[in-house]
Scaffold this active site. Sequence first.
Site, short mmCIF file in Angstrom:
data_model
loop_
_atom_site.label_atom_id
_atom_site.label_comp_id
_atom_site.label_asym_id
_atom_site.label_seq_id
_atom_site.Cartn_x
_atom_site.Cartn_y
_atom_site.Cartn_z
N ARG A 116 0.84 -1.21 0.00
CA ARG A 116 0.00 0.00 0.00
C ARG A 116 0.88 1.26 0.00
O ARG A 116 0.56 2.26 -0.64
CB ARG A 116 -0.89 -0.05 1.25
CG ARG A 116 -1.66 1.21 1.55
CD ARG A 116 -2.38 1.07 2.88
NE ARG A 116 -3.07 2.30 3.24
CZ ARG A 116 -3.72 2.48 4.38
NH1 ARG A 116 -3.78 1.51 5.27
NH2 ARG A 116 -4.33 3.63 4.65
N ASN A 169 2.08 2.44 14.74
CA ASN A 169 1.14 1.43 14.23
C ASN A 169 1.16 1.24 12.71
O ASN A 169 0.85 0.15 12.24
CB ASN A 169 -0.29 1.68 14.75
CG ASN A 169 -0.84 3.02 14.37
OD1 ASN A 169 -0.11 3.91 13.94
ND2 ASN A 169 -2.13 3.19 14.53
N GLU A 264 -2.13 14.57 13.00
CA GLU A 264 -3.15 13.53 12.94
C GLU A 264 -3.04 12.78 14.26
O GLU A 264 -2.10 12.02 14.47
CB GLU A 264 -2.90 12.59 11.75
CG GLU A 264 -3.12 13.24 10.40
CD GLU A 264 -4.56 13.63 10.13
OE1 GLU A 264 -5.47 13.11 10.81
OE2 GLU A 264 -4.80 14.47 9.25
N ARG A 297 -5.48 0.99 16.05
CA ARG A 297 -5.64 1.83 14.87
C ARG A 297 -6.34 3.11 15.30
O ARG A 297 -7.27 3.07 16.10
CB ARG A 297 -6.46 1.10 13.81
CG ARG A 297 -5.75 -0.13 13.27
CD ARG A 297 -6.67 -1.01 12.46
NE ARG A 297 -7.41 -0.26 11.47
CZ ARG A 297 -8.73 -0.07 11.51
NH1 ARG A 297 -9.46 -0.58 12.48
NH2 ARG A 297 -9.32 0.63 10.58
N CYS A 298 -5.87 4.24 14.74
CA CYS A 298 -6.48 5.51 15.12
C CYS A 298 -7.97 5.48 14.80
O CYS A 298 -8.78 6.03 15.53
CB CYS A 298 -5.79 6.68 14.42
SG CYS A 298 -5.76 6.53 12.63
P1 NAP Z 1 3.02 8.71 20.23
O1 NAP Z 1 3.46 8.10 21.48
O2 NAP Z 1 2.40 10.05 20.26
O3 NAP Z 1 4.30 8.70 19.26
C1 NAP Z 1 4.21 9.18 17.94
C2 NAP Z 1 5.57 9.60 17.48
O4 NAP Z 1 6.02 10.72 18.25
C3 NAP Z 1 6.66 8.54 17.64
O5 NAP Z 1 7.50 8.61 16.53
C4 NAP Z 1 7.37 8.99 18.90
O6 NAP Z 1 8.70 8.53 18.97
C5 NAP Z 1 7.33 10.48 18.71
N1 NAP Z 1 7.56 11.27 19.92
C6 NAP Z 1 7.44 10.92 21.22
N2 NAP Z 1 7.72 11.98 22.01
C7 NAP Z 1 8.02 13.01 21.20
C8 NAP Z 1 8.38 14.36 21.41
N3 NAP Z 1 8.49 14.89 22.62
N4 NAP Z 1 8.61 15.13 20.33
C9 NAP Z 1 8.50 14.63 19.09
N5 NAP Z 1 8.17 13.37 18.82
C10 NAP Z 1 7.91 12.56 19.86
O7 NAP Z 1 1.96 7.75 19.48
P2 NAP Z 1 2.09 6.19 19.20
O8 NAP Z 1 1.92 5.47 20.48
O9 NAP Z 1 3.26 5.90 18.34
O10 NAP Z 1 0.79 5.95 18.29
C11 NAP Z 1 -0.48 5.78 18.83
C12 NAP Z 1 -1.29 7.06 18.75
O11 NAP Z 1 -1.25 7.54 17.42
C13 NAP Z 1 -2.75 6.83 19.08
O12 NAP Z 1 -3.21 7.89 19.87
C14 NAP Z 1 -3.42 6.85 17.70
O13 NAP Z 1 -4.77 7.20 17.73
C15 NAP Z 1 -2.58 7.86 17.00
N6 NAP Z 1 -2.68 7.69 15.56
C16 NAP Z 1 -3.35 8.65 14.85
C17 NAP Z 1 -3.50 8.51 13.49
C18 NAP Z 1 -4.22 9.54 12.70
O14 NAP Z 1 -3.99 9.61 11.49
N7 NAP Z 1 -5.09 10.35 13.29
C19 NAP Z 1 -2.95 7.41 12.81
C20 NAP Z 1 -2.28 6.46 13.58
C21 NAP Z 1 -2.14 6.62 14.95
P3 NAP Z 1 9.10 7.33 19.99
O15 NAP Z 1 8.43 6.11 19.46
O16 NAP Z 1 10.56 7.28 19.88
O17 NAP Z 1 8.60 7.72 21.34
#
Ligand code: NAP
Length: 496
Positions: A116, A169, A264, A297-298
């Site tokens: 994809r 994810n 997002e 998944r978001c």
């Molecule tokens: P996350 O904890 O917010 O992490 C996202 C990204 O941010 C990772 O690359 C993380 O790196 C990085 N990060 C962490 N702390 C940071 C900081 N202080 N400054 C800059 N970047 C930083 O989210 P996740 O657990 O990976 O994903 C799950 C979340 O994503 C859920 O809430 C889901 O709903 C949301 N999501 C939203 C969408 C959408 O399109 N709306 C799509 C998919 C997922 P590290 O891994 O190194 O901490």
Amino acid sequence: MAGAGVFSEILDGDAYKYYSNGEWKKSSSGKTVAIVNPTTRKTQYKVQACTQEEVNNVMELAKSAQKTWAKTPLWKRAELLHKAAAILKEHKAPIAECLIKEIAKPAKDSVTEVVRSGDLISYTAEEGVRILGEGKFLVSDSFPGNERTKYCLTSKIPLGVVLAIPPFNYPVNLAVSKIGPALIAGNSLVLKPPTQGAVSCLHMVHCFHLAGFPKGLISCVTGKGSEIGDFLTMHPGVNCISFTGGDTGISISKKAGMIPLQMELGGKDACIVLEDADLDLVAANIIKGGFSYSGQRCTAIKVVLVMESVADALVEKVKARVAKLRIGPPEDDCDITPVVTESSANFIEGLVMDAKDKGATFCQQYKREGNLIWPLLLDNVRPDMRIAWEEPFGPILPVIRINSVEEGIHHCNASNFGLQGCVFTKDINKAMLISDAMETGTVQINSAPARGPDHFPFQGLKDSGIGSQGITNSIDMMTKVKTTVINLPSPSYSMG
Ligand code: NAP
């Protein structure tokens, strides 16, 4: 195999290198970050813990590489993107292997994510050639008081350096959904991959390297977001941030300077079920929407709001389908696989225990082994329970029984999230009214929420995001409009 064959140069001993100036490098920090396999809970891979100096360096390189890239014809940019897409698809197997080991994504879905992503890059190249090849021509006499003395030409220009931060994810897909639009629009790109998912991203970046993009145009710096995240997002060299993830995005948007942001973020997607809905269709969509990739998944269905009169029947149908889900390791392509980290599993368990204490009905017994949580449907959930509002990001689905459509809409709109939602009814007129009333970026009628196809606009309201994604919207977001006005000495009217 991951880290082998064409990918052998990205690996040094047991640690993956980072990408800067068209080369794979070891960090001068001498430190690495461990990536724990969610299934075995043992260290699977190691990546470089990049330093602030290394970040400064990639920003400098990105700035100068962008100037040359902006002078590269659009068709040539597109040609390179098509090449990267083909290389990515050719190497889907080793990249899928990384997704399985790093984020416990089921085997088939891991392959699908890579394919994809290749398709997304190709579509972006095609779309970019079309929309960036056009501008507007305006004349002054349409505004009151003006003669036709001014011709205005508009075009779309790149922003500069785009910082891309995807979540765990969909690390590959959500990285290329930022990289493709940034590059076709003439920007350079710095990628900070999620820690879980970093090695998949490094393999994907190598496909761009193999395609032959200019040095410094794309960089990939690894390290924990909590350690290098602030330095990256507040870096003066960044001209645009495209971020996908959780609440971190809210704090980034408060700290970032005067630059365009694409955010997002999380969701609490509601599924509103009316009395006339096809309950078999609803049950099938609840399984797909609520439990695919273990609910991580978001756009997963995160709360079911069902009319009381059909609630018993629906819950029975969903229970029967939950019983058929295969639970186990991602290698066996199970439906429910371990959630990404132990802390995620603990968080999910906290929500389950809160619901238990407050009297929710457990449709299955709660079961957990390590990071593996068995799918659980919680019936008779009430608004005082955390699960009614919070995003579990796990295979736990609450059911709230409602007595009117208005009650369902009210619950949906009381959430601080507003990503997507869905409504099930055979009455399209009612569905449209409900869709209009739901405060979410998208409403799906008679299907579970989903991001994609990737060219559809995708956006969240409230705490779910800033701006809109989808291929065309992302290209637009990563450009700015520039106008040139030709001033004539006297009015000139065509055929006048
Ligand atoms: P996350 O904890 O917010 O992490 C996202 C990204 O941010 C990772 O690359 C993380 O790196 C990085 N990060 C962490 N702390 C940071 C900081 N202080 N400054 C800059 N970047 C930083 O989210 P996740 O657990 O990976 O994903 C799950 C979340 O994503 C859920 O809430 C889901 O709903 C949301 N999501 C939203 C969408 C959408 O399109 N709306 C799509 C998919 C997922 P590290 O891994 O190194 O901490």
